[in-house]
Design a protein around this motif. Structure first.
Motif, PDB file in Angstrom:
ATOM      1  N   MET A 249       0.842  -1.190   0.000  1.00 24.11           N
ATOM      2  CA  MET A 249       0.000   0.000   0.000  1.00 24.11           C
ATOM      3  C   MET A 249       0.879   1.242   0.000  1.00 24.11           C
ATOM      4  O   MET A 249       1.895   1.287   0.677  1.00 24.11           O
ATOM      5  N   ALA A 250       0.446   2.237  -0.721  1.00 21.77           N
ATOM      6  CA  ALA A 250       1.171   3.499  -0.763  1.00 21.77           C
ATOM      7  C   ALA A 250       0.800   4.331   0.466  1.00 21.77           C
ATOM      8  O   ALA A 250      -0.298   4.231   1.006  1.00 21.77           O
ATOM      9  N   THR A 251       1.727   5.162   0.887  1.00 13.35           N
ATOM     10  CA  THR A 251       1.482   6.107   1.968  1.00 13.35           C
ATOM     11  C   THR A 251       1.017   7.415   1.354  1.00 13.35           C
ATOM     12  O   THR A 251       1.601   7.891   0.382  1.00 13.35           O
ATOM     13  N   VAL A 252      -0.042   7.983   1.896  1.00 17.06           N
ATOM     14  CA  VAL A 252      -0.556   9.271   1.426  1.00 17.06           C
ATOM     15  C   VAL A 252      -0.365  10.278   2.550  1.00 17.06           C
ATOM     16  O   VAL A 252      -0.907  10.111   3.641  1.00 17.06           O
ATOM     17  N   ARG A 253       0.437  11.297   2.278  1.00 14.10           N
ATOM     18  CA  ARG A 253       0.689  12.369   3.252  1.00 14.10           C
ATOM     19  C   ARG A 253      -0.260  13.519   2.952  1.00 14.10           C
ATOM     20  O   ARG A 253      -0.448  13.896   1.793  1.00 14.10           O
ATOM     21  N   LEU A 254      -0.838  14.072   4.006  1.00 17.64           N
ATOM     22  CA  LEU A 254      -1.841  15.120   3.847  1.00 17.64           C
ATOM     23  C   LEU A 254      -1.408  16.417   4.522  1.00 17.64           C
ATOM     24  O   LEU A 254      -0.935  16.400   5.658  1.00 17.64           O
TER      25      LEU A 254
ATOM     26  N   ALA B 293     -10.603  15.757   7.141  1.00 16.55           N
ATOM     27  CA  ALA B 293     -11.382  14.822   6.320  1.00 16.55           C
ATOM     28  C   ALA B 293     -10.969  13.366   6.531  1.00 16.55           C
ATOM     29  O   ALA B 293     -11.694  12.455   6.142  1.00 16.55           O
ATOM     30  N   VAL B 294      -9.801  13.152   7.156  1.00 16.81           N
ATOM     31  CA  VAL B 294      -9.306  11.787   7.380  1.00 16.81           C
ATOM     32  C   VAL B 294      -9.069  11.513   8.863  1.00 16.81           C
ATOM     33  O   VAL B 294      -8.178  10.758   9.230  1.00 16.81           O
ATOM     34  N   GLY B 295      -9.841  12.144   9.717  1.00 14.91           N
ATOM     35  CA  GLY B 295      -9.723  11.905  11.155  1.00 14.91           C
ATOM     36  C   GLY B 295      -8.480  12.510  11.769  1.00 14.91           C
ATOM     37  O   GLY B 295      -7.940  11.977  12.728  1.00 14.91           O
ATOM     38  N   ASN B 296      -8.003  13.607  11.188  1.00 19.57           N
ATOM     39  CA  ASN B 296      -6.837  14.355  11.681  1.00 19.57           C
ATOM     40  C   ASN B 296      -5.521  13.588  11.585  1.00 19.57           C
ATOM     41  O   ASN B 296      -4.572  13.893  12.302  1.00 19.57           O
ATOM     42  N   SER B 297      -5.452  12.625  10.699  1.00 22.27           N
ATOM     43  CA  SER B 297      -4.211  11.874  10.489  1.00 22.27           C
ATOM     44  C   SER B 297      -3.284  12.631   9.541  1.00 22.27           C
ATOM     45  O   SER B 297      -3.741  13.236   8.576  1.00 22.27           O
ATOM     46  N   LYS B 298      -1.983  12.551   9.816  1.00 23.98           N
ATOM     47  CA  LYS B 298      -0.982  13.139   8.914  1.00 23.98           C
ATOM     48  C   LYS B 298      -0.754  12.248   7.699  1.00 23.98           C
ATOM     49  O   LYS B 298      -0.434  12.722   6.621  1.00 23.98           O
ATOM     50  N   LYS B 299      -0.912  10.940   7.908  1.00 24.83           N
ATOM     51  CA  LYS B 299      -0.671   9.952   6.858  1.00 24.83           C
ATOM     52  C   LYS B 299      -1.753   8.891   6.910  1.00 24.83           C
ATOM     53  O   LYS B 299      -2.230   8.531   7.983  1.00 24.83           O
ATOM     54  N   VAL B 300      -2.107   8.395   5.749  1.00 19.52           N
ATOM     55  CA  VAL B 300      -2.990   7.238   5.623  1.00 19.52           C
ATOM     56  C   VAL B 300      -2.397   6.345   4.546  1.00 19.52           C
ATOM     57  O   VAL B 300      -1.481   6.755   3.830  1.00 19.52           O
ATOM     58  N   VAL B 301      -2.899   5.154   4.412  1.00 19.91           N
ATOM     59  CA  VAL B 301      -2.438   4.266   3.349  1.00 19.91           C
ATOM     60  C   VAL B 301      -3.584   4.021   2.381  1.00 19.91           C
ATOM     61  O   VAL B 301      -4.761   4.091   2.751  1.00 19.91           O
ATOM     62  N   ALA B 302      -3.218   3.757   1.126  1.00 21.06           N
ATOM     63  CA  ALA B 302      -4.226   3.492   0.104  1.00 21.06           C
ATOM     64  C   ALA B 302      -3.639   2.525  -0.920  1.00 21.06           C
ATOM     65  O   ALA B 302      -2.434   2.502  -1.144  1.00 21.06           O
TER      66      ALA B 302
ATOM     67  N   ASN C 244       6.406  10.541  -4.670  1.00 21.71           N
ATOM     68  CA  ASN C 244       7.839  10.519  -4.338  1.00 21.71           C
ATOM     69  C   ASN C 244       8.505  11.854  -4.672  1.00 21.71           C
ATOM     70  O   ASN C 244       9.559  11.902  -5.306  1.00 21.71           O
ATOM     71  N   ASP C 245       7.875  12.936  -4.266  1.00 21.59           N
ATOM     72  CA  ASP C 245       8.389  14.296  -4.443  1.00 21.59           C
ATOM     73  C   ASP C 245       8.459  14.755  -5.893  1.00 21.59           C
ATOM     74  O   ASP C 245       9.081  15.770  -6.189  1.00 21.59           O
ATOM     75  N   GLN C 246       7.820  14.038  -6.810  1.00 23.97           N
ATOM     76  CA  GLN C 246       7.756  14.476  -8.199  1.00 23.97           C
ATOM     77  C   GLN C 246       6.330  14.927  -8.508  1.00 23.97           C
ATOM     78  O   GLN C 246       5.369  14.192  -8.267  1.00 23.97           O
ATOM     79  N   ASP C 247       6.209  16.125  -9.045  1.00 26.22           N
ATOM     80  CA  ASP C 247       4.916  16.712  -9.369  1.00 26.22           C
ATOM     81  C   ASP C 247       4.256  15.911 -10.497  1.00 26.22           C
ATOM     82  O   ASP C 247       4.825  15.773 -11.577  1.00 26.22           O
TER      83      ASP C 247
ATOM     84  N   VAL D   8       2.035   4.170  -9.213  1.00 23.14           N
ATOM     85  CA  VAL D   8       2.292   4.252  -7.781  1.00 23.14           C
ATOM     86  C   VAL D   8       2.575   2.839  -7.277  1.00 23.14           C
ATOM     87  O   VAL D   8       1.760   1.941  -7.460  1.00 23.14           O
ATOM     88  N   GLY D   9       3.740   2.678  -6.661  1.00 23.54           N
ATOM     89  CA  GLY D   9       4.111   1.382  -6.115  1.00 23.54           C
ATOM     90  C   GLY D   9       3.754   1.278  -4.638  1.00 23.54           C
ATOM     91  O   GLY D   9       3.439   2.279  -3.992  1.00 23.54           O
TER      92      GLY D   9
END
Length: 90
Positions: free
Chosen positions: A1-6, A13-22, A60-63, A74-75
């Protein structure tokens, strides 16, 4: 699963989490998985079938605007960052 940083403005919108997985092999699939669990997030990230022009999305820091947009691969060890554009002034 990829990590999604918010960014902080999106965390409510995601329960105040800094990161979630998808899950997903492309950015579109990752976002679809994310929106199924956090539907309030979609209106802030996508307009119709395209990314909102007011959100910067990175894999991965690429726009992704300079990659394949929603078709960007996305890996499972990749990081997707969602950053709404901010403006300010007087």
């Amino acid at each position: 699963m990829a990590t999604v940083r918010l960014a902080p403005v999106l965390r409510a919108a995601v329960g105040n989490s800094k990161k979630v997985v998808a899950q997903g092999n492309t950015l579109a699939e990752v976002l679809s998985d994310l929106f199924q669990r956090y539907p309030d997030l979609k209106e802030q990230i996508q307009t119709g079938d395209e990314l909102s022009k007011f959100v910067n999305v990175y894999v991965n820091d690429q726009d992704v605007r300079y990659l394949k947009q929603l078709a960007t691969e996305v890996g499972p060890n990749d990081t997707v960052s969602l950053l709404p554009a901010m403006a300010g002034g007087f």
